[in-house]
Design a protein around this motif. Structure first.
Motif, mmCIF file in Angstrom:
data_model
loop_
_atom_site.group_PDB
_atom_site.id
_atom_site.type_symbol
_atom_site.label_atom_id
_atom_site.label_comp_id
_atom_site.label_asym_id
_atom_site.label_seq_id
_atom_site.Cartn_x
_atom_site.Cartn_y
_atom_site.Cartn_z
ATOM 1 N N CYS A 101 0.831 -1.216 0.000
ATOM 2 C CA CYS A 101 0.000 0.000 0.000
ATOM 3 C C CYS A 101 0.862 1.261 0.000
ATOM 4 C CB CYS A 101 -0.923 0.000 1.211
ATOM 5 S SG CYS A 101 -2.291 -1.176 1.125
ATOM 6 N N LEU A 102 1.906 1.268 0.798
ATOM 7 C CA LEU A 102 2.766 2.446 0.882
ATOM 8 C C LEU A 102 3.599 2.611 -0.385
ATOM 9 C CD1 LEU A 102 3.934 2.235 4.606
ATOM 10 C CD2 LEU A 102 2.160 3.691 3.622
ATOM 11 N N PHE A 103 4.022 1.497 -0.961
ATOM 12 C CA PHE A 103 4.789 1.572 -2.207
ATOM 13 C C PHE A 103 3.922 2.135 -3.335
ATOM 14 C CE2 PHE A 103 6.374 -0.057 -6.236
ATOM 15 C CZ PHE A 103 7.733 0.218 -6.141
ATOM 16 N N ALA A 104 2.655 1.758 -3.353
ATOM 17 C CA ALA A 104 1.744 2.246 -4.393
ATOM 18 C C ALA A 104 1.590 3.756 -4.342
ATOM 19 C CB ALA A 104 0.378 1.576 -4.248
ATOM 20 N N GLN A 105 1.647 4.328 -3.143
ATOM 21 C CA GLN A 105 1.456 5.765 -2.977
ATOM 22 C C GLN A 105 2.732 6.570 -3.219
ATOM 23 O OE1 GLN A 105 -1.260 6.758 0.558
ATOM 24 N NE2 GLN A 105 -0.616 4.686 1.048
ATOM 25 N N LYS A 106 3.859 5.906 -3.189
ATOM 26 C CA LYS A 106 5.141 6.582 -3.165
ATOM 27 C C LYS A 106 5.402 7.551 -4.323
ATOM 28 C CE LYS A 106 10.064 5.563 -2.548
ATOM 29 N NZ LYS A 106 11.071 4.487 -2.400
ATOM 30 N N PRO A 107 5.116 7.186 -5.589
ATOM 31 C CA PRO A 107 5.535 8.053 -6.698
ATOM 32 C C PRO A 107 4.924 9.448 -6.714
ATOM 33 C CG PRO A 107 4.995 5.843 -7.472
ATOM 34 C CD PRO A 107 4.505 5.940 -6.067
ATOM 35 N N ARG A 108 3.615 9.556 -6.355
ATOM 36 C CA ARG A 108 2.947 10.845 -6.573
ATOM 37 C C ARG A 108 2.290 11.440 -5.323
ATOM 38 N NH1 ARG A 108 2.090 8.086 -11.445
ATOM 39 N NH2 ARG A 108 0.212 7.065 -10.716
ATOM 40 N N SER A 109 2.282 10.711 -4.229
ATOM 41 C CA SER A 109 1.570 11.187 -3.047
ATOM 42 C C SER A 109 2.253 12.395 -2.407
ATOM 43 C CB SER A 109 1.449 10.061 -2.018
ATOM 44 O OG SER A 109 0.767 10.524 -0.872
ATOM 45 N N THR A 110 1.444 13.366 -1.976
ATOM 46 C CA THR A 110 1.961 14.533 -1.246
ATOM 47 C C THR A 110 1.645 14.411 0.247
ATOM 48 O OG1 THR A 110 -0.105 15.743 -1.664
ATOM 49 C CG2 THR A 110 1.693 16.029 -3.259
ATOM 50 N N LEU A 111 1.106 13.267 0.650
ATOM 51 C CA LEU A 111 0.738 13.047 2.042
ATOM 52 C C LEU A 111 1.958 12.655 2.870
ATOM 53 C CD1 LEU A 111 -2.482 10.879 1.507
ATOM 54 C CD2 LEU A 111 -2.351 13.354 1.799
ATOM 55 N N THR A 112 1.877 12.900 4.167
ATOM 56 C CA THR A 112 2.907 12.406 5.077
ATOM 57 C C THR A 112 2.749 10.889 5.196
ATOM 58 O OG1 THR A 112 1.520 12.605 7.052
ATOM 59 C CG2 THR A 112 2.785 14.559 6.380
ATOM 60 N N ARG A 113 3.748 10.230 5.737
ATOM 61 C CA ARG A 113 3.668 8.776 5.879
ATOM 62 C C ARG A 113 2.467 8.381 6.751
ATOM 63 N NH1 ARG A 113 6.925 4.411 5.014
ATOM 64 N NH2 ARG A 113 6.602 2.596 6.359
ATOM 65 N N LYS A 114 2.234 9.144 7.832
ATOM 66 C CA LYS A 114 1.106 8.836 8.704
ATOM 67 C C LYS A 114 -0.208 8.972 7.941
ATOM 68 C CE LYS A 114 -1.057 10.043 13.107
ATOM 69 N NZ LYS A 114 -1.003 10.907 14.322
ATOM 70 N N GLN A 115 -0.326 10.001 7.117
ATOM 71 C CA GLN A 115 -1.546 10.189 6.331
ATOM 72 C C GLN A 115 -1.711 9.071 5.302
ATOM 73 O OE1 GLN A 115 -0.556 14.171 4.958
ATOM 74 N NE2 GLN A 115 -2.142 15.108 6.259
ATOM 75 N N GLN A 116 -0.601 8.629 4.711
ATOM 76 C CA GLN A 116 -0.652 7.518 3.768
ATOM 77 C C GLN A 116 -1.141 6.241 4.452
ATOM 78 O OE1 GLN A 116 3.211 7.144 2.017
ATOM 79 N NE2 GLN A 116 3.063 9.035 0.846
ATOM 80 N N VAL A 117 -0.615 5.993 5.642
ATOM 81 C CA VAL A 117 -1.042 4.820 6.411
ATOM 82 C C VAL A 117 -2.526 4.901 6.733
ATOM 83 C CG1 VAL A 117 -0.837 3.668 8.652
ATOM 84 C CG2 VAL A 117 1.226 4.308 7.394
ATOM 85 N N ASN A 118 -2.988 6.075 7.184
ATOM 86 C CA ASN A 118 -4.396 6.238 7.543
ATOM 87 C C ASN A 118 -5.314 6.058 6.344
ATOM 88 O OD1 ASN A 118 -3.764 6.735 10.216
ATOM 89 N ND2 ASN A 118 -3.768 8.964 10.007
ATOM 90 N N GLU A 119 -4.891 6.573 5.180
ATOM 91 C CA GLU A 119 -5.711 6.427 3.982
ATOM 92 C C GLU A 119 -5.820 4.964 3.575
ATOM 93 O OE1 GLU A 119 -6.190 8.210 -0.551
ATOM 94 O OE2 GLU A 119 -4.302 8.503 0.511
ATOM 95 N N ALA A 120 -4.688 4.264 3.580
ATOM 96 C CA ALA A 120 -4.695 2.860 3.197
ATOM 97 C C ALA A 120 -5.512 2.018 4.182
ATOM 98 C CB ALA A 120 -3.268 2.334 3.110
ATOM 99 N N LEU A 121 -5.296 2.251 5.472
ATOM 100 C CA LEU A 121 -6.039 1.492 6.484
ATOM 101 C C LEU A 121 -7.537 1.769 6.402
ATOM 102 C CD1 LEU A 121 -3.779 1.627 9.674
ATOM 103 C CD2 LEU A 121 -4.628 -0.420 8.515
ATOM 104 N N GLY A 122 -7.897 3.007 6.087
ATOM 105 C CA GLY A 122 -9.311 3.348 5.950
ATOM 106 C C GLY A 122 -9.982 2.587 4.821
ATOM 107 N N MET A 123 -9.285 2.455 3.702
ATOM 108 C CA MET A 123 -9.840 1.715 2.563
ATOM 109 C C MET A 123 -9.908 0.226 2.869
ATOM 110 S SD MET A 123 -8.062 3.761 -0.626
ATOM 111 C CE MET A 123 -9.039 2.942 -1.886
#
Length: 222
Positions: A101-123
């Motif tokens: 999930c975190l690797f998928a977000q890596k190229p273009r995400s402007t979120l912090t790591r915590k926000q990336q984790v929260n978004e992935a966990l929410g889905m």
């Protein structure tokens, strides 16, 4: 908006060229799903490979692919910003669900790591899969794998999505649930989507048919 213009794909066989796919113009608007149907071997997956920018050995392809008004025909695969979900595969087997999930977000995400984790966990939680956060793909069932692969595709923030028989490996009950969730997510994010399938049960939105090398609208009474 995703647009294909003046597309011609020919299959090269023993020095000759056999027409495989011909398409003058196809436009898929944001939040729209267009379904392309056709039997196995008519060129559906080859069309998707051309859209992705893959090398088509044994084929000659000419045409223009535009995304949100920009010609991406000569862009790299990564530069096209197209998401792909297919029947099998999509997750890195050596990475946990979290790492995928975190690797998928890596190229273009402007979120912090915590926000990336929260978004992935929410889905994941929406589909009852948050308990799979730390496991590896080989421990997932077919349905769990398919849903998490789609989540990773969406987390990559694609500007358009290509779906290649994405539900065919699922059992009937799970298939309907995943299909409805998939289309809802794509439409909510206003992502233009091309779905390729041979199963009418999976069809959504405008239905086109690839037959004898040509892509045409399916008659309303079919």
């Amino acid at each position: 908006m995703l647009n294909i213009r003046n597309l011609s794909i020919e299959k090269l066989t023993k020095g000759s060229a056999e027409p495989l796919v011909t398409l003058d113009d196809l436009t898929i608007n944001k939040d729209e799903v267009v379904t392309l149907m056709g039997s196995s071997g008519v060129g559906k997956s080859t069309l998707l490979r051309w859209m992705l920018g893959e090398s088509l050995s044994g084929f000659c392809a000419k045409g223009e692919l535009r995304l949100n008004g920009k010609d991406i025909s000569n862009c790299s695969i990564a530069g096209r910003q197209l998401g792909l979900m297919f029947q099998k595969g999509g997750l890195f087997p050596h990475l946990t669900v979290e790492e995928n999930c975190l690797f998928a977000q890596k190229p273009r995400s402007t979120l912090t790591r915590k926000q990336q984790v929260n978004e992935a966990l929410g889905m994941l939680k929406t589909l009852g899969l948050d308990d799979k956060w730390a496991v590896y793909p080989d421990s997932l069932s077919g349905g769990q794998y398919a849903r998490i692969a789609l989540i990773c595709s969406l987390l990559a923030a694609p500007q358009a999505m290509l779906l290649d028989e994405p539900f065919s490996a699922l059992d009937a009950n799970l298939r309907e649930e995943v299909r409805q969730w998939t289309f809802a997510q794509l439409q909510e994010r206003e992502i233009p989507t091309l779905l390729v399938t041979h199963d009418r049960a999976d069809a959504c939105g405008c239905i086109l048919k690839l037959e004898h090398g040509k892509i045409e609208s399916e008659p309303a009474n079919v």
